[in-house]
Design a protein around this motif. Structure first.
Motif, PDB file in Angstrom:
ATOM      1  N   UNK A  37       0.938  -1.019  -0.018  1.00 49.47           N
ATOM      2  CA  UNK A  37      -0.037   0.119   0.103  1.00 49.47           C
ATOM      3  C   UNK A  37       0.888   1.325  -0.062  1.00 49.47           C
ATOM      4  N   UNK A  38       0.637   2.296  -0.498  1.00 53.60           N
ATOM      5  CA  UNK A  38       1.268   3.577  -0.724  1.00 53.60           C
ATOM      6  C   UNK A  38       1.453   4.428   0.468  1.00 53.60           C
ATOM      7  N   UNK A  39       2.240   3.479   1.388  1.00 56.64           N
ATOM      8  CA  UNK A  39       2.388   4.226   2.968  1.00 56.64           C
ATOM      9  C   UNK A  39       4.178   4.213   3.164  1.00 56.64           C
ATOM     10  N   UNK A  40       4.728   3.358   2.333  1.00 50.64           N
ATOM     11  CA  UNK A  40       6.252   3.322   2.815  1.00 50.64           C
ATOM     12  C   UNK A  40       6.409   2.135   3.690  1.00 50.64           C
ATOM     13  N   UNK A  41       6.699   0.976   3.624  1.00 50.47           N
ATOM     14  CA  UNK A  41       6.945  -0.053   4.461  1.00 50.47           C
ATOM     15  C   UNK A  41       8.517   0.164   5.029  1.00 50.47           C
ATOM     16  N   UNK A  42       9.433   0.721   4.183  1.00 53.01           N
ATOM     17  CA  UNK A  42      10.928   0.939   4.665  1.00 53.01           C
ATOM     18  C   UNK A  42      10.349   2.084   5.652  1.00 53.01           C
ATOM     19  N   UNK A  43       9.785   3.153   5.352  1.00 50.10           N
ATOM     20  CA  UNK A  43       9.652   4.302   6.401  1.00 50.10           C
ATOM     21  C   UNK A  43       9.161   3.976   7.599  1.00 50.10           C
ATOM     22  N   UNK A  44       8.254   3.112   7.706  1.00 54.32           N
ATOM     23  CA  UNK A  44       7.326   2.465   8.878  1.00 54.32           C
ATOM     24  C   UNK A  44       8.454   1.680   9.686  1.00 54.32           C
ATOM     25  N   UNK A  45       9.050   0.744   8.971  1.00 50.63           N
ATOM     26  CA  UNK A  45      10.152  -0.147   9.642  1.00 50.63           C
ATOM     27  C   UNK A  45      11.095   0.551  10.217  1.00 50.63           C
ATOM     28  N   UNK A  46      11.718   1.550   9.634  1.00 47.32           N
ATOM     29  CA  UNK A  46      12.973   2.169  10.173  1.00 47.32           C
ATOM     30  C   UNK A  46      12.300   3.002  11.346  1.00 47.32           C
ATOM     31  N   UNK A  47      11.112   3.827  11.210  1.00 48.91           N
ATOM     32  CA  UNK A  47      10.807   4.639  12.335  1.00 48.91           C
ATOM     33  C   UNK A  47      10.486   3.762  13.494  1.00 48.91           C
TER      34      UNK A  47
ATOM     35  N   UNK B  93       6.760  11.139   3.881  1.00 48.51           N
ATOM     36  CA  UNK B  93       5.773  10.426   4.336  1.00 48.51           C
ATOM     37  C   UNK B  93       4.790  11.709   4.148  1.00 48.51           C
ATOM     38  N   UNK B  94       4.835  12.776   4.660  1.00 48.55           N
ATOM     39  CA  UNK B  94       3.899  13.956   4.836  1.00 48.55           C
ATOM     40  C   UNK B  94       3.871  14.450   3.396  1.00 48.55           C
ATOM     41  N   UNK B  95       4.954  14.737   2.652  1.00 46.58           N
ATOM     42  CA  UNK B  95       5.016  15.238   1.297  1.00 46.58           C
ATOM     43  C   UNK B  95       4.216  14.324   0.339  1.00 46.58           C
ATOM     44  N   UNK B  96       4.533  13.015   0.506  1.00 44.64           N
ATOM     45  CA  UNK B  96       3.871  11.926  -0.383  1.00 44.64           C
ATOM     46  C   UNK B  96       2.275  11.846  -0.272  1.00 44.64           C
TER      47      UNK B  96
ATOM     48  N   UNK C 206       9.060   7.498   0.978  1.00 42.89           N
ATOM     49  CA  UNK C 206       8.436   7.800  -0.299  1.00 42.89           C
ATOM     50  C   UNK C 206       7.276   6.737  -0.647  1.00 42.89           C
ATOM     51  N   UNK C 207       7.655   5.396  -0.448  1.00 42.79           N
ATOM     52  CA  UNK C 207       6.986   4.161  -0.687  1.00 42.79           C
ATOM     53  C   UNK C 207       7.099   3.949  -2.122  1.00 42.79           C
ATOM     54  N   UNK C 208       7.673   2.750  -2.416  1.00 38.68           N
ATOM     55  CA  UNK C 208       7.632   2.035  -3.861  1.00 38.68           C
ATOM     56  C   UNK C 208       6.215   2.147  -4.519  1.00 38.68           C
ATOM     57  N   UNK C 209       5.361   1.483  -3.645  1.00 39.05           N
ATOM     58  CA  UNK C 209       4.090   1.383  -4.222  1.00 39.05           C
ATOM     59  C   UNK C 209       3.441   2.608  -4.473  1.00 39.05           C
ATOM     60  N   UNK C 210       3.785   3.588  -3.641  1.00 41.83           N
ATOM     61  CA  UNK C 210       3.017   4.763  -3.785  1.00 41.83           C
ATOM     62  C   UNK C 210       3.794   5.708  -5.100  1.00 41.83           C
ATOM     63  N   UNK C 211       4.820   5.476  -5.110  1.00 46.54           N
ATOM     64  CA  UNK C 211       5.488   6.125  -6.453  1.00 46.54           C
ATOM     65  C   UNK C 211       4.984   5.535  -7.790  1.00 46.54           C
TER      66      UNK C 211
ATOM     67  N   UNK D 258      -3.948  10.065   4.329  1.00 47.50           N
ATOM     68  CA  UNK D 258      -4.061  10.822   5.555  1.00 47.50           C
ATOM     69  C   UNK D 258      -3.185  10.036   6.588  1.00 47.50           C
ATOM     70  N   UNK D 259      -2.976   8.460   6.301  1.00 50.20           N
ATOM     71  CA  UNK D 259      -2.345   7.812   7.154  1.00 50.20           C
ATOM     72  C   UNK D 259      -0.692   8.168   7.245  1.00 50.20           C
ATOM     73  N   UNK D 260      -0.255   8.564   5.881  1.00 48.64           N
ATOM     74  CA  UNK D 260       0.956   9.003   5.716  1.00 48.64           C
ATOM     75  C   UNK D 260       1.420  10.197   6.709  1.00 48.64           C
ATOM     76  N   UNK D 261       0.393  11.001   6.395  1.00 48.34           N
ATOM     77  CA  UNK D 261       0.420  12.626   7.081  1.00 48.34           C
ATOM     78  C   UNK D 261       0.444  12.335   8.484  1.00 48.34           C
ATOM     79  N   UNK D 262      -0.531  11.547   9.079  1.00 46.74           N
ATOM     80  CA  UNK D 262      -0.468  11.317  10.388  1.00 46.74           C
ATOM     81  C   UNK D 262       0.828  10.733  11.126  1.00 46.74           C
ATOM     82  N   UNK D 263       1.319   9.593  10.427  1.00 46.74           N
ATOM     83  CA  UNK D 263       2.509   9.098  10.815  1.00 46.74           C
ATOM     84  C   UNK D 263       3.715   9.839  10.826  1.00 46.74           C
ATOM     85  N   UNK D 264       3.894  10.610   9.611  1.00 46.85           N
ATOM     86  CA  UNK D 264       4.894  11.629   9.481  1.00 46.85           C
ATOM     87  C   UNK D 264       5.024  12.570  10.646  1.00 46.85           C
ATOM     88  N   UNK D 265       3.521  13.263  10.809  1.00 50.22           N
ATOM     89  CA  UNK D 265       3.693  14.258  12.059  1.00 50.22           C
ATOM     90  C   UNK D 265       4.088  13.750  13.403  1.00 50.22           C
ATOM     91  N   UNK D 266       3.394  12.566  13.375  1.00 54.77           N
ATOM     92  CA  UNK D 266       3.716  12.011  15.052  1.00 54.77           C
ATOM     93  C   UNK D 266       5.200  11.576  14.895  1.00 54.77           C
TER      94      UNK D 266
END
Length: 268
Positions: free
Chosen positions: A20-30, A117-120, A162-167, A249-257
């Motif tokens: 899904x377009x939310x970035x698995x790498x970003x979530x795992x690293x955070x 995450x937010x920009x995407x 950024x997310x592979x699937x999102x891009x 919206x999930x991306x934006x929330x996770x990025x802000x948090x």
């Protein structure tokens, strides 16, 4: 016990977010950053991706088998495989040339992930609401120009967050595909892209790989497979009805948090 729970959690997150377009790498690293989890040579994080890949293969096995056995004498199957190769090649070239910078700079900067995450998310919201009549409805029949340009968009996902699937989905929508076929093509493109990325990561880290925690890796792998299987089975129908707004919206929330968390912990 805490390590096992962490492995299950990270595996579930990998599977739920990979396609899904939310970035698995970003979530795992955070998540790994805030949990204080990091395996030697990123062995755990690398190997559990194979669980998500196995989910794609399981769901699309019949179609993949048809492509594999019919391409020598079926022009449509051969054309789609060539299209996948065309879309895959930009990631091979750019990934090889920029590997060091990606792994040592971008992957070690949590703030970059949060901003991406937010920009995407904002861009995905815009694309989701764009009133553009799709020109291409079948991932098997995109023009080769579209395949190649989607491949270029995929390279943006080398920036964690950024997310592979999102891009790839965003690129497809901008180029005139519909939401369902864009999401489906991102599934197929994941096979060579993720497969090559995992193989190259394992090769580059071969001297520091640590498989001593085989049990933890196995748990993460299984959790990633099960959660990714659920996502792959239901995502196409979901985006056909609901679009990509909830993911944006999930991306934006996770990025802000994430930014708030980095500020609170003094990691900014």
């Amino acid at each position: 016990m805490a390590d096992w729970l962490t492995a299950i959690l990270l595996g579930l997150v990998e599977g739920l977010t990979e396609f899904i377009p939310v970035s698995s790498t970003g979530h795992l690293l955070l998540l790994g950053h805030f949990l204080g989890f990091e395996s030697t040579g990123k062995t755990f994080e690398i190997v559990i991706q194979l669980g998500a890949l196995l989910a794609i293969i399981s769901v699309y096995f019949k179609r993949l088998w048809t492509l594999a056995t019919r391409w020598p004498f079926d022009p449509e199957a051969r054309r789609f495989l060539i299209g996948l190769l065309v879309a895959f090649l930009p990631a091979v070239v750019i990934g090889f040339l920029a590997y060091g910078f990606i792994k040592t700079v971008l992957f070690e900067t949590p703030l970059v992930i949060c901003i991406a995450l937010i920009v995407g998310g904002v861009l995905l919201l815009w694309l989701d609401r764009m009133n553009k009549i799709p020109t291409y409805l079948d991932a098997d029949r995109y023009p080769f120009r579209v395949y190649f340009l989607i491949g270029l968009f995929q390279c943006l996902a080398m920036i964690p967050g950024v997310s592979r699937s999102g891009a790839t989905i965003a690129g497809g929508l901008l180029l005139g595909t519909d939401k369902r076929s864009a999401a489906e093509f991102s599934f197929f493109l994941a096979l060579p892209t993720m497969g090559a990325a995992v193989a190259y990561d394992l090769f580059k880290n071969r001297n520091v790989l640590d498989f001593s925690d085989v049990g933890l890796i196995a748990i993460g792998f299984i959790a990633a497979f099960i959660s990714a299987l659920a996502v792959v089975r239901f995502l196409l129908d979901f985006v056909s009805k609901r679009g990509f707004g909830p993911f944006a919206w999930w991306r934006i929330v996770v990025g802000v948090v994430g930014i708030i968390g980095l500020g609170v912990t003094g990691a900014l």
